[in-house]
Design a protein around this motif. Structure first.
Motif, PDB file in Angstrom:
ATOM      1  N   PHE A  33      94.877  57.199  34.660  1.00 55.88           N
ATOM      2  CA  PHE A  33      93.550  56.593  34.762  1.00 55.88           C
ATOM      3  C   PHE A  33      92.840  56.933  36.076  1.00 55.88           C
ATOM      4  O   PHE A  33      91.824  56.326  36.402  1.00 55.88           O
ATOM      5  N   ARG A  34      93.370  57.888  36.825  1.00 59.74           N
ATOM      6  CA  ARG A  34      92.722  58.269  38.087  1.00 59.74           C
ATOM      7  C   ARG A  34      91.433  59.018  37.783  1.00 59.74           C
ATOM      8  O   ARG A  34      91.444  60.060  37.141  1.00 59.74           O
ATOM      9  N   PRO A  35      90.266  58.514  38.217  1.00 59.37           N
ATOM     10  CA  PRO A  35      89.015  59.236  37.980  1.00 59.37           C
ATOM     11  C   PRO A  35      89.036  60.618  38.625  1.00 59.37           C
ATOM     12  O   PRO A  35      89.606  60.801  39.709  1.00 59.37           O
ATOM     13  N   PHE A  36      88.392  61.571  37.962  1.00 56.16           N
ATOM     14  CA  PHE A  36      88.316  62.931  38.487  1.00 56.16           C
ATOM     15  C   PHE A  36      87.039  63.188  39.271  1.00 56.16           C
ATOM     16  O   PHE A  36      87.013  64.078  40.108  1.00 56.16           O
ATOM     17  N   PHE A  37      85.952  62.456  38.981  1.00 56.83           N
ATOM     18  CA  PHE A  37      84.722  62.717  39.731  1.00 56.83           C
ATOM     19  C   PHE A  37      84.044  61.427  40.219  1.00 56.83           C
ATOM     20  O   PHE A  37      82.859  61.430  40.539  1.00 56.83           O
ATOM     21  N   HIS A  38      84.797  60.363  40.296  1.00 56.73           N
ATOM     22  CA  HIS A  38      84.358  59.129  40.945  1.00 56.73           C
ATOM     23  C   HIS A  38      85.278  58.863  42.138  1.00 56.73           C
ATOM     24  O   HIS A  38      86.474  59.136  42.077  1.00 56.73           O
ATOM     25  N   TYR A  39      84.715  58.264  43.193  1.00 58.79           N
ATOM     26  CA  TYR A  39      85.545  58.030  44.371  1.00 58.79           C
ATOM     27  C   TYR A  39      86.534  56.894  44.138  1.00 58.79           C
ATOM     28  O   TYR A  39      86.177  55.815  43.669  1.00 58.79           O
ATOM     29  N   THR A  40      87.785  57.154  44.492  1.00 56.51           N
ATOM     30  CA  THR A  40      88.823  56.135  44.580  1.00 56.51           C
ATOM     31  C   THR A  40      89.622  56.402  45.852  1.00 56.51           C
ATOM     32  O   THR A  40      89.734  57.544  46.302  1.00 56.51           O
ATOM     33  N   MET A 319      82.475  50.012  40.252  1.00 54.35           N
ATOM     34  CA  MET A 319      82.654  49.982  38.803  1.00 54.35           C
ATOM     35  C   MET A 319      83.757  48.992  38.447  1.00 54.35           C
ATOM     36  O   MET A 319      84.915  49.371  38.249  1.00 54.35           O
ATOM     37  N   ASN A 320      83.364  47.733  38.368  1.00 47.18           N
ATOM     38  CA  ASN A 320      84.330  46.712  37.987  1.00 47.18           C
ATOM     39  C   ASN A 320      83.596  45.414  37.699  1.00 47.18           C
ATOM     40  O   ASN A 320      82.377  45.331  37.884  1.00 47.18           O
ATOM     41  N   ASN A 321      84.329  44.417  37.265  1.00 46.96           N
ATOM     42  CA  ASN A 321      83.772  43.113  36.934  1.00 46.96           C
ATOM     43  C   ASN A 321      84.758  42.060  37.426  1.00 46.96           C
ATOM     44  O   ASN A 321      85.971  42.177  37.195  1.00 46.96           O
ATOM     45  N   TRP A 322      84.238  41.043  38.104  1.00 43.28           N
ATOM     46  CA  TRP A 322      85.130  40.029  38.684  1.00 43.28           C
ATOM     47  C   TRP A 322      85.899  39.241  37.628  1.00 43.28           C
ATOM     48  O   TRP A 322      86.856  38.540  37.948  1.00 43.28           O
ATOM     49  N   GLN A 323      85.508  39.355  36.354  1.00 38.69           N
ATOM     50  CA  GLN A 323      86.258  38.660  35.315  1.00 38.69           C
ATOM     51  C   GLN A 323      87.691  39.188  35.172  1.00 38.69           C
ATOM     52  O   GLN A 323      88.591  38.455  34.768  1.00 38.69           O
ATOM     53  N   TRP A 466      78.256  60.441  30.889  1.00 39.10           N
ATOM     54  CA  TRP A 466      79.265  61.028  31.782  1.00 39.10           C
ATOM     55  C   TRP A 466      80.595  60.343  31.508  1.00 39.10           C
ATOM     56  O   TRP A 466      80.729  59.129  31.678  1.00 39.10           O
ATOM     57  N   VAL A 467      81.571  61.121  31.066  1.00 34.74           N
ATOM     58  CA  VAL A 467      82.875  60.593  30.682  1.00 34.74           C
ATOM     59  C   VAL A 467      83.911  61.042  31.707  1.00 34.74           C
ATOM     60  O   VAL A 467      84.133  62.244  31.913  1.00 34.74           O
ATOM     61  N   ASP A 468      84.522  60.082  32.383  1.00 37.70           N
ATOM     62  CA  ASP A 468      85.632  60.355  33.289  1.00 37.70           C
ATOM     63  C   ASP A 468      86.906  59.805  32.644  1.00 37.70           C
ATOM     64  O   ASP A 468      86.867  59.262  31.529  1.00 37.70           O
ATOM     65  N   ARG A 469      88.009  59.892  33.329  1.00 36.39           N
ATOM     66  CA  ARG A 469      89.289  59.519  32.725  1.00 36.39           C
ATOM     67  C   ARG A 469      89.431  58.016  32.525  1.00 36.39           C
ATOM     68  O   ARG A 469      90.314  57.577  31.785  1.00 36.39           O
ATOM     69  N   SER A 470      88.586  57.215  33.157  1.00 41.22           N
ATOM     70  CA  SER A 470      88.660  55.762  32.953  1.00 41.22           C
ATOM     71  C   SER A 470      87.280  55.108  33.008  1.00 41.22           C
ATOM     72  O   SER A 470      87.165  53.935  33.349  1.00 41.22           O
ATOM     73  N   SER A 471      86.234  55.848  32.661  1.00 40.24           N
ATOM     74  CA  SER A 471      84.896  55.245  32.670  1.00 40.24           C
ATOM     75  C   SER A 471      83.934  56.063  31.828  1.00 40.24           C
ATOM     76  O   SER A 471      84.128  57.264  31.604  1.00 40.24           O
ATOM     77  N   VAL A 472      82.882  55.374  31.383  1.00 38.28           N
ATOM     78  CA  VAL A 472      81.766  56.008  30.678  1.00 38.28           C
ATOM     79  C   VAL A 472      80.479  55.457  31.279  1.00 38.28           C
ATOM     80  O   VAL A 472      80.261  54.240  31.278  1.00 38.28           O
TER      81      VAL A 472
END
Length: 516
Positions: A33-40, A319-323, A466-472
């Motif tokens: 699930f490591r993003p390829f083009f988003h910063y982590t 890119m997250n939600n506190w829930q 834009w589709v990354d390994r753990s986001s759209v």
């Protein structure tokens, strides 16, 4: 593996701190699930972006970070730099927690005139303004750097602004050229109030205004309804209005609950700012969502940006939600940043509306395009197979005609999972359905179908996905609406299937990873 991080700080409460951090076993960028083009970060927890600033050919991304684990806690400022807004280099922790004081959100400026007196050798300092958090008090502190943000010195041991309140946080500071002073906007979170302060030296602050949904406009006499939830991470930015020389001010706010898709999210107001306080436009009768997806929070804009013609401001969000933020099924890291977005306004019959587009710099990651027009469903899917397209990170553009039936695309498919991006022409709703997107059972609020109202333009809906390994991330009608959602599919879920008779053209381009 032990990673040692050190930094320069002043004496007293904020004595030098050495962090010895035992890294998890797998810190590679090849995890499922490591993003390829988003910063982590290489490891551990991140949330809100902080202190976005451009200085001496470098974009600085500071962020809320726990250097000691993958859950929220020990909040400090993490740090990364980029020369192109695309490829990022992680640096050591910039400002760590100190004793009982955790380092909450804030901002960073370049003090060009050295109004603070922190500069040396004729070079302007970078100055960070952040919330120091203790269980019963939140107040605003300063730190400064004279080596391009590599090391930081605290300004004394006391805050520069303290209201003796538990929830007074998240200062956004910028230079207001017409007034020739610094401006700070911060929030009283549970009271849902934005407070404005001015200063000539970044050290001494005078309150100059207040904004809340209970405060009526001068012209209409009515207060503006809001989405709900506490306010956090304010930003105030002047944006160009497309097709004109006009510029308007936009107040961005993060809300802790009650957002468009449920849970945390963002809203905005458009209005005027005179250097002292913000007044919303009469047409802004309701707070508008910034993003209609489930996972977009705490976005702020860069300070001190270079001249970009009439281009808009640049923002990055979390890119997250506190829930469910602490429960997402990643391993050695948790949390990711959105793609950088350019913000502008358009003038509509109902008032001014925000437009968000991926920054132009992201085009450097795009590979050759596979394109279709006037196709039938079988031919299009056969084209994907024949061309050997198998990337799990890509940009997909679609042109849909608003017929009577739904149309769209099923992404990240295998036999029992998929993420659906579709348009319902009857209800005029664009939606992302991640009910069967992969791992969804880790939180009850994660699965679902999240929708936004979108009217056709000349009978068409244009989508950039834009589709990354753990986001759209979905951008509709040139940024009129965005939907940002995390997904956690199994690694072999790479199928793409189009549906509906409204498809008129499609293009898909692989996206290269930003990590070497």
């Amino acid at each position: 593996m032990v990673r040692v991080l050190s930094l320069v700080v002043s004496a007293g409460l904020f004595a030098p701190i050495l962090l010895a951090q035992r890294m998890p076993v797998d810190t590679s960028y090849q995890q499922p699930f490591r993003p390829f083009f988003h910063y982590t970060p290489q490891a551990n927890w991140i949330n809100d972006p902080n202190g976005l600033v451009y200085f001496d050919s470098e974009y600085h991304l500071f962020y809320q970070h726990n250097p000691q684990g993958t859950k929220w806690g020990h909040m400090s400022w993490g740090h990364a730099i980029s020369r192109d807004l695309v490829h990022w280099q992680e640096l050591p922790v910039a400002i760590p927690e100190a004793g009982p004081v955790m380092i909450f959100s804030g901002s960073c400026v370049v003090d060009k005139a050295n109004s603070s007196g922190f500069g040396s050798d004729g070079r302007p300092p970078m100055v960070a303004i952040f919330t120091g958090h203790q269980p019963s008090n939140q107040s605003q502190y300063l730190a400064y750097s004279n080596d391009k943000g590599r090391t930081w010195t605290r300004y004394g041991t006391q805050p520069v602004l303290d209201l003796n309140k538990k929830d007074f946080r998240d200062p956004k500071v910028f230079w207001h050229e017409p007034s020739q002073h610094w401006v700070m906007v911060t929030v009283l979170s549970p009271e849902r109030k934005a407070l404005f302060y001015t200063s000539t030296n970044l050290k001494n602050w005078t309150r100059s205004g207040e904004f809340s949904t209970d405060v009526p406009t001068k012209t209409s006499g009515k207060a503006a309804p809001a989405i709900g939830g506490i306010w956090e991470c304010p930003d105030l930015v002047e944006l160009p209005v497309e097709g004109s020389m006009e510029r308007k001010w936009v107040l961005l706010l993060s809300v802790g609950s009650g957002a468009a898709a449920g849970g945390s999210g963002m809203e905005y107001y458009v209005g005027q700012f005179d250097g002292r306080t913000f007044v919303r436009d009469p047409a802004t009768t309701v707070a508008r969502p910034i993003d209609w997806g489930k996972d977009y929070y705490a976005a702020v804009t860069f300070n001190n940006m270079p001249m970009r013609g009439n281009r808009g401001a640049i923002s990055i969000g979390w890119m997250n939600n506190w829930q469910y933020a602490t429960d997402t099924p990643t391993r050695s890291f948790r949390g990711a940043m959105s793609m950088p977005r350019e913000l502008r306004l358009t003038k509509q019959a109902t008032g001014y509306e925000l437009r968000q587009r991926p920054v132009q710099e992201l085009k450097s990651l795009l590979g050759p395009a596979f394109q279709w027009a006037g196709f039938d469903q079988g031919a299009l899917n056969q084209s994907l197979t024949d061309n050997g397209f198998s990337s799990d990170t890509y940009q997909l553009t679609l042109d849909l005609e608003a017929t009577k039936a739904e149309a769209g695309v099923r992404l990240c498919r295998n036999t029992d999972q998929e993420t659906v991006v579709g348009y319902d022409p009857i209800r005029q709703l664009l939606y992302v359905d991640r009910t069967r997107s992969g791992q969804v059972a880790f939180a009850k609020d994660f699965p679902g179908r999240f929708a936004a109202p979108v009217k056709p333009q000349n009978g068409r809906i244009s989508l950039q996905i834009w589709v990354d390994r753990s986001s759209v991330e979905v951008f509709a009608n040139d940024g009129q609406v965005t939907l940002t959602n995390q997904i956690f599919p199994v690694p072999n879920s790479r199928g793409i299937q189009f549906f509906g008779d409204g498809l008129r053209s499609a293009s898909i381009r692989p996206v290269e990873p930003i990590w070497k």
